[in-house]
Design an enzyme around this catalytic site. Sequence first.
Site, PDB file in Angstrom:
ATOM      1  N   SER A  91       0.834  -1.195   0.000  1.00  0.00           N
ATOM      2  CA  SER A  91       0.000   0.000   0.000  1.00  0.00           C
ATOM      3  C   SER A  91       0.878   1.259   0.000  1.00  0.00           C
ATOM      4  CB  SER A  91      -0.952  -0.035   1.199  1.00  0.00           C
ATOM      5  OG  SER A  91      -1.953   0.954   1.088  1.00  0.00           O
ATOM      6  N   ASP A 229      -9.497  -3.800  -6.090  1.00  0.00           N
ATOM      7  CA  ASP A 229      -8.842  -2.995  -5.062  1.00  0.00           C
ATOM      8  C   ASP A 229      -9.427  -1.581  -5.073  1.00  0.00           C
ATOM      9  OD1 ASP A 229      -7.173  -1.618  -3.359  1.00  0.00           O
ATOM     10  OD2 ASP A 229      -5.349  -2.588  -4.068  1.00  0.00           O
ATOM     11  N   HIS A 258      -7.013  -5.823  -0.908  1.00  0.00           N
ATOM     12  CA  HIS A 258      -5.942  -4.878  -0.593  1.00  0.00           C
ATOM     13  C   HIS A 258      -5.414  -5.105   0.826  1.00  0.00           C
ATOM     14  CE1 HIS A 258      -3.843  -0.961  -0.962  1.00  0.00           C
ATOM     15  NE2 HIS A 258      -4.080  -0.866   0.330  1.00  0.00           N
TER      16      HIS A 258
END
Length: 283
Positions: A91, A229, A258
Amino acid sequence: MDSEIKEDIPVHEEFVLCGGVETQILKCGPWTDLFNEQSDNRSKLLIFIIPDPNTQEIKDVYGLNGQIEHKIAFLRTYVPKEVKLILIGHSIGSYIALQILKRAPELPVIHTFLLFPTIERMSESPNGRIATPLLCWFRYVLYAANYLILKPCPEKIKLLLIKMAFQVMNLKNEISSMKEISLTYLLHPFCLANAAYLGGQEMMQVVKRDDEIIKEHLSKLTFYYSQTDPWCPMKYYEDIKKAFPEGDIRLCEKKIPHSFVIHFSQEVACLVAEWLNNNLSKM
Protein backbone atom coordinates in the site's frame (compact mmCIF):
# COMPACT_ATOMS: atom_id res chain seq x y z
CA MET A 1 -2.02 -23.40 4.27
CA ASP A 2 -2.36 -24.60 7.87
CA SER A 3 -1.53 -28.14 6.79
CA GLU A 4 1.85 -27.12 5.46
CA ILE A 5 5.00 -27.69 7.48
CA LYS A 6 5.83 -24.68 9.61
CA GLU A 7 9.44 -23.93 10.47
CA ASP A 8 10.45 -22.41 13.78
CA ILE A 9 11.89 -19.05 12.77
CA PRO A 10 13.19 -16.90 15.62
CA VAL A 11 11.45 -13.52 15.89
CA HIS A 12 13.03 -10.81 18.00
CA GLU A 13 11.37 -7.52 18.94
CA GLU A 14 13.24 -4.45 20.05
CA PHE A 15 12.88 -0.68 20.12
CA VAL A 16 15.54 1.71 18.84
CA LEU A 17 15.75 5.50 18.69
CA CYS A 18 15.58 6.57 15.05
CA GLY A 19 14.91 10.09 13.86
CA GLY A 20 13.99 11.18 17.37
CA VAL A 21 11.24 8.58 17.91
CA GLU A 22 11.14 5.13 19.49
CA THR A 23 10.92 2.68 16.60
CA GLN A 24 9.70 -0.91 16.85
CA ILE A 25 11.89 -3.41 14.97
CA LEU A 26 10.85 -7.00 14.31
CA LYS A 27 13.81 -9.20 13.34
CA CYS A 28 12.98 -12.56 11.77
CA GLY A 29 15.78 -15.10 11.57
CA PRO A 30 19.23 -15.15 13.16
CA TRP A 31 19.93 -11.42 12.65
CA THR A 32 20.82 -9.59 15.85
CA ASP A 33 23.30 -6.76 15.28
CA LEU A 34 24.71 -6.38 11.77
CA PHE A 35 27.50 -4.07 12.90
CA ASN A 36 28.79 -6.17 15.79
CA GLU A 37 28.34 -9.59 14.20
CA GLN A 38 31.51 -11.38 13.18
CA SER A 39 32.13 -10.91 9.46
CA ASP A 40 31.82 -14.67 8.82
CA ASN A 41 28.38 -14.79 10.42
CA ARG A 42 27.03 -11.49 9.15
CA SER A 43 24.14 -11.63 6.72
CA LYS A 44 24.94 -10.52 3.19
CA LEU A 45 21.30 -9.67 2.43
CA LEU A 46 18.58 -7.90 4.41
CA ILE A 47 14.88 -7.98 3.55
CA PHE A 48 13.35 -4.71 4.72
CA ILE A 49 9.56 -4.72 5.01
CA ILE A 50 7.91 -1.29 5.02
CA PRO A 51 4.16 -1.41 6.33
CA ASP A 52 5.86 1.45 9.25
CA PRO A 53 19.56 6.50 15.13
CA ASN A 54 20.11 9.48 13.10
CA THR A 55 21.26 11.87 15.81
CA GLN A 56 19.12 14.67 14.36
CA GLU A 57 15.38 14.54 14.82
CA ILE A 58 13.28 14.27 11.69
CA LYS A 59 10.89 17.16 11.16
CA ASP A 60 7.24 16.09 11.11
CA VAL A 61 8.16 12.44 11.61
CA TYR A 62 4.52 11.33 11.69
CA GLY A 63 3.82 12.90 8.29
CA LEU A 64 4.40 11.21 4.95
CA ASN A 65 7.73 12.91 4.23
CA GLY A 66 8.87 12.25 7.79
CA GLN A 67 8.03 8.55 7.46
CA ILE A 68 10.12 8.32 4.29
CA GLU A 69 13.07 10.04 5.94
CA HIS A 70 12.63 7.84 9.00
CA LYS A 71 13.04 4.64 6.95
CA ILE A 72 16.08 6.06 5.16
CA ALA A 73 17.61 7.09 8.50
CA PHE A 74 17.13 3.56 9.84
CA LEU A 75 18.80 1.94 6.82
CA ARG A 76 21.73 4.37 6.89
CA THR A 77 22.23 4.02 10.64
CA TYR A 78 21.59 0.36 11.42
CA VAL A 79 22.55 -1.48 8.23
CA PRO A 80 26.20 -1.74 7.06
CA LYS A 81 26.78 -0.32 3.60
CA GLU A 82 27.94 -3.63 2.14
CA VAL A 83 24.70 -5.47 3.05
CA LYS A 84 22.41 -5.74 0.03
CA LEU A 85 18.75 -4.83 0.45
CA ILE A 86 15.43 -6.13 -0.79
CA LEU A 87 12.50 -3.78 -0.13
CA ILE A 88 8.93 -5.03 0.26
CA GLY A 89 6.23 -2.39 0.43
CA HIS A 90 2.48 -2.76 0.85
CA SER A 91 0.00 0.00 0.00
CA ILE A 92 1.57 3.34 1.03
CA GLY A 93 4.71 1.34 1.87
CA SER A 94 5.14 0.95 -1.89
CA TYR A 95 5.21 4.73 -2.30
CA ILE A 96 7.75 4.95 0.53
CA ALA A 97 9.88 2.24 -1.11
CA LEU A 98 10.00 4.17 -4.39
CA GLN A 99 10.95 7.33 -2.52
CA ILE A 100 13.78 5.46 -0.79
CA LEU A 101 15.14 4.53 -4.22
CA LYS A 102 14.84 8.15 -5.31
CA ARG A 103 16.27 9.88 -2.24
CA ALA A 104 18.93 7.37 -1.22
CA PRO A 105 20.47 6.08 -4.48
CA GLU A 106 23.60 4.96 -2.58
CA LEU A 107 21.70 2.16 -0.81
CA PRO A 108 22.46 -1.25 -2.42
CA VAL A 109 18.85 -2.22 -3.22
CA ILE A 110 18.82 -5.24 -5.52
CA HIS A 111 15.03 -5.61 -5.83
CA THR A 112 11.79 -4.05 -4.64
CA PHE A 113 8.38 -5.73 -4.39
CA LEU A 114 5.38 -3.40 -4.42
CA LEU A 115 2.19 -5.10 -3.18
CA PHE A 116 -1.16 -3.47 -3.99
CA PRO A 117 0.77 -0.21 -4.49
CA THR A 118 -0.89 3.11 -3.67
CA ILE A 119 1.58 5.21 -5.64
CA GLU A 120 -0.80 7.50 -7.53
CA ARG A 121 -4.20 9.22 -7.52
CA MET A 122 -5.14 8.08 -4.02
CA SER A 123 -7.88 10.69 -3.55
CA GLU A 124 -9.44 9.70 -6.91
CA SER A 125 -9.75 5.99 -6.02
CA PRO A 126 -13.12 4.66 -4.78
CA ASN A 127 -11.88 4.52 -1.18
CA GLY A 128 -10.01 7.79 -1.56
CA ARG A 129 -13.17 9.68 -2.50
CA ILE A 130 -14.63 8.63 0.84
CA ALA A 131 -11.47 8.98 2.92
CA THR A 132 -10.33 12.37 1.59
CA PRO A 133 -13.10 14.53 3.11
CA LEU A 134 -12.91 12.60 6.39
CA LEU A 135 -9.13 12.81 6.72
CA CYS A 136 -8.56 16.26 5.22
CA TRP A 137 -11.65 18.30 6.06
CA PHE A 138 -13.22 16.63 9.12
CA ARG A 139 -9.99 15.42 10.72
CA TYR A 140 -10.27 17.78 13.67
CA VAL A 141 -13.80 16.56 14.39
CA LEU A 142 -12.37 13.03 14.54
CA TYR A 143 -9.63 14.26 16.86
CA ALA A 144 -12.15 15.81 19.24
CA ALA A 145 -14.38 12.72 19.20
CA ASN A 146 -11.37 10.48 19.91
CA TYR A 147 -10.28 12.50 22.91
CA LEU A 148 -13.76 13.06 24.31
CA ILE A 149 -14.88 9.45 23.97
CA LEU A 150 -11.73 7.32 24.11
CA LYS A 151 -9.50 9.31 26.46
CA PRO A 152 -11.67 8.78 29.56
CA CYS A 153 -12.65 5.26 28.50
CA PRO A 154 -11.21 2.60 30.89
CA GLU A 155 -8.56 0.28 29.43
CA LYS A 156 -10.75 -2.76 30.13
CA ILE A 157 -13.57 -1.29 28.03
CA LYS A 158 -11.16 -0.49 25.18
CA LEU A 159 -9.81 -4.03 25.29
CA LEU A 160 -13.36 -5.45 25.23
CA LEU A 161 -14.31 -3.30 22.22
CA ILE A 162 -11.20 -4.35 20.29
CA LYS A 163 -11.72 -8.04 21.05
CA MET A 164 -15.34 -7.79 19.92
CA ALA A 165 -14.26 -6.11 16.67
CA PHE A 166 -11.58 -8.76 16.07
CA GLN A 167 -14.09 -11.54 16.65
CA VAL A 168 -16.54 -9.98 14.18
CA MET A 169 -13.72 -9.90 11.61
CA ASN A 170 -12.82 -13.51 12.49
CA LEU A 171 -9.38 -12.54 13.83
CA LYS A 172 -9.32 -14.68 16.96
CA ASN A 173 -5.77 -15.88 16.26
CA GLU A 174 -4.54 -12.29 16.07
CA ILE A 175 -6.04 -11.58 19.51
CA SER A 176 -4.19 -14.48 21.10
CA SER A 177 -0.87 -13.48 19.50
CA MET A 178 -0.97 -9.84 20.68
CA LYS A 179 -0.31 -8.56 24.16
CA GLU A 180 -3.21 -6.77 25.85
CA ILE A 181 -1.21 -3.54 26.08
CA SER A 182 -0.59 -3.68 22.31
CA LEU A 183 -4.30 -4.15 21.66
CA THR A 184 -5.33 -1.13 23.73
CA TYR A 185 -2.85 1.04 21.80
CA LEU A 186 -5.06 0.52 18.74
CA LEU A 187 -7.64 2.85 20.32
CA HIS A 188 -5.20 5.29 21.87
CA PRO A 189 -6.21 8.85 20.81
CA PHE A 190 -2.57 9.74 20.04
CA CYS A 191 -2.22 6.75 17.68
CA LEU A 192 -5.54 7.43 15.96
CA ALA A 193 -4.68 11.12 15.54
CA ASN A 194 -1.31 10.28 13.96
CA ALA A 195 -2.95 7.75 11.64
CA ALA A 196 -5.54 10.31 10.51
CA TYR A 197 -2.83 12.95 10.03
CA LEU A 198 -0.71 10.63 7.89
CA GLY A 199 -3.75 9.47 5.92
CA GLY A 200 -4.71 13.05 5.11
CA GLN A 201 -1.24 13.76 3.77
CA GLU A 202 -1.38 10.62 1.64
CA MET A 203 -4.63 11.79 0.02
CA MET A 204 -3.13 15.19 -0.81
CA GLN A 205 0.44 14.24 -1.79
CA VAL A 206 0.18 10.86 -3.55
CA VAL A 207 -1.23 12.18 -6.80
CA LYS A 208 0.99 11.70 -9.84
CA ARG A 209 2.83 8.45 -10.52
CA ASP A 210 6.59 9.01 -10.48
CA ASP A 211 7.40 7.56 -13.90
CA GLU A 212 10.96 8.87 -13.77
CA ILE A 213 11.99 6.80 -10.77
CA ILE A 214 10.04 3.78 -12.05
CA LYS A 215 11.83 3.96 -15.41
CA GLU A 216 15.22 4.31 -13.73
CA HIS A 217 14.74 1.21 -11.55
CA LEU A 218 12.28 -0.78 -13.66
CA SER A 219 14.52 -3.85 -13.92
CA LYS A 220 14.44 -4.33 -10.15
CA LEU A 221 10.76 -3.58 -9.52
CA THR A 222 7.88 -6.04 -9.21
CA PHE A 223 4.35 -4.62 -9.02
CA TYR A 224 1.41 -6.70 -7.78
CA TYR A 225 -2.11 -5.35 -8.28
CA SER A 226 -5.50 -6.71 -7.22
CA GLN A 227 -8.49 -7.15 -9.50
CA THR A 228 -10.82 -5.64 -6.92
CA ASP A 229 -8.84 -2.99 -5.06
CA PRO A 230 -10.75 0.15 -3.99
CA TRP A 231 -7.40 1.93 -3.44
CA CYS A 232 -5.80 0.86 -6.75
CA PRO A 233 -8.58 0.21 -9.30
CA MET A 234 -7.95 -1.84 -12.42
CA LYS A 235 -7.48 1.34 -14.46
CA TYR A 236 -4.30 2.10 -12.50
CA TYR A 237 -2.96 -1.37 -13.35
CA GLU A 238 -3.90 -0.99 -17.02
CA ASP A 239 -2.33 2.48 -17.21
CA ILE A 240 1.01 1.41 -15.73
CA LYS A 241 1.08 -1.69 -17.97
CA LYS A 242 0.72 0.57 -21.01
CA ALA A 243 3.38 2.97 -19.75
CA PHE A 244 5.86 0.18 -18.94
CA PRO A 245 4.98 -2.89 -21.08
CA GLU A 246 8.40 -4.41 -20.40
CA GLY A 247 8.02 -4.12 -16.62
CA ASP A 248 7.28 -6.91 -14.16
CA ILE A 249 3.71 -5.79 -13.44
CA ARG A 250 1.43 -8.58 -12.27
CA LEU A 251 -2.29 -8.90 -11.60
CA CYS A 252 -3.51 -11.08 -8.74
CA GLU A 253 -5.72 -13.91 -10.01
CA LYS A 254 -6.74 -15.11 -6.55
CA LYS A 255 -8.99 -12.17 -5.66
CA ILE A 256 -6.85 -11.32 -2.65
CA PRO A 257 -8.03 -7.99 -1.17
CA HIS A 258 -5.94 -4.88 -0.59
CA SER A 259 -5.91 -5.48 3.18
CA PHE A 260 -4.52 -9.00 2.73
CA VAL A 261 -2.90 -8.98 6.17
CA ILE A 262 -6.31 -9.67 7.76
CA HIS A 263 -7.11 -13.04 6.16
CA PHE A 264 -4.55 -13.76 3.42
CA SER A 265 -1.18 -13.04 5.03
CA GLN A 266 0.02 -16.64 4.64
CA GLU A 267 -0.89 -16.76 0.95
CA VAL A 268 0.88 -13.49 0.14
CA ALA A 269 3.91 -14.45 2.26
CA CYS A 270 4.30 -17.70 0.31
CA LEU A 271 3.89 -15.85 -2.97
CA VAL A 272 6.55 -13.26 -2.15
CA ALA A 273 8.87 -15.97 -0.82
CA GLU A 274 8.60 -17.74 -4.18
CA TRP A 275 9.43 -14.52 -6.02
CA LEU A 276 12.39 -13.96 -3.71
CA ASN A 277 13.75 -17.42 -4.38
CA ASN A 278 13.39 -16.95 -8.13
CA ASN A 279 15.15 -13.55 -8.01
CA LEU A 280 17.98 -14.66 -5.75
CA SER A 281 18.68 -17.72 -7.90
CA LYS A 282 19.47 -15.37 -10.80
CA MET A 283 21.88 -13.22 -8.81
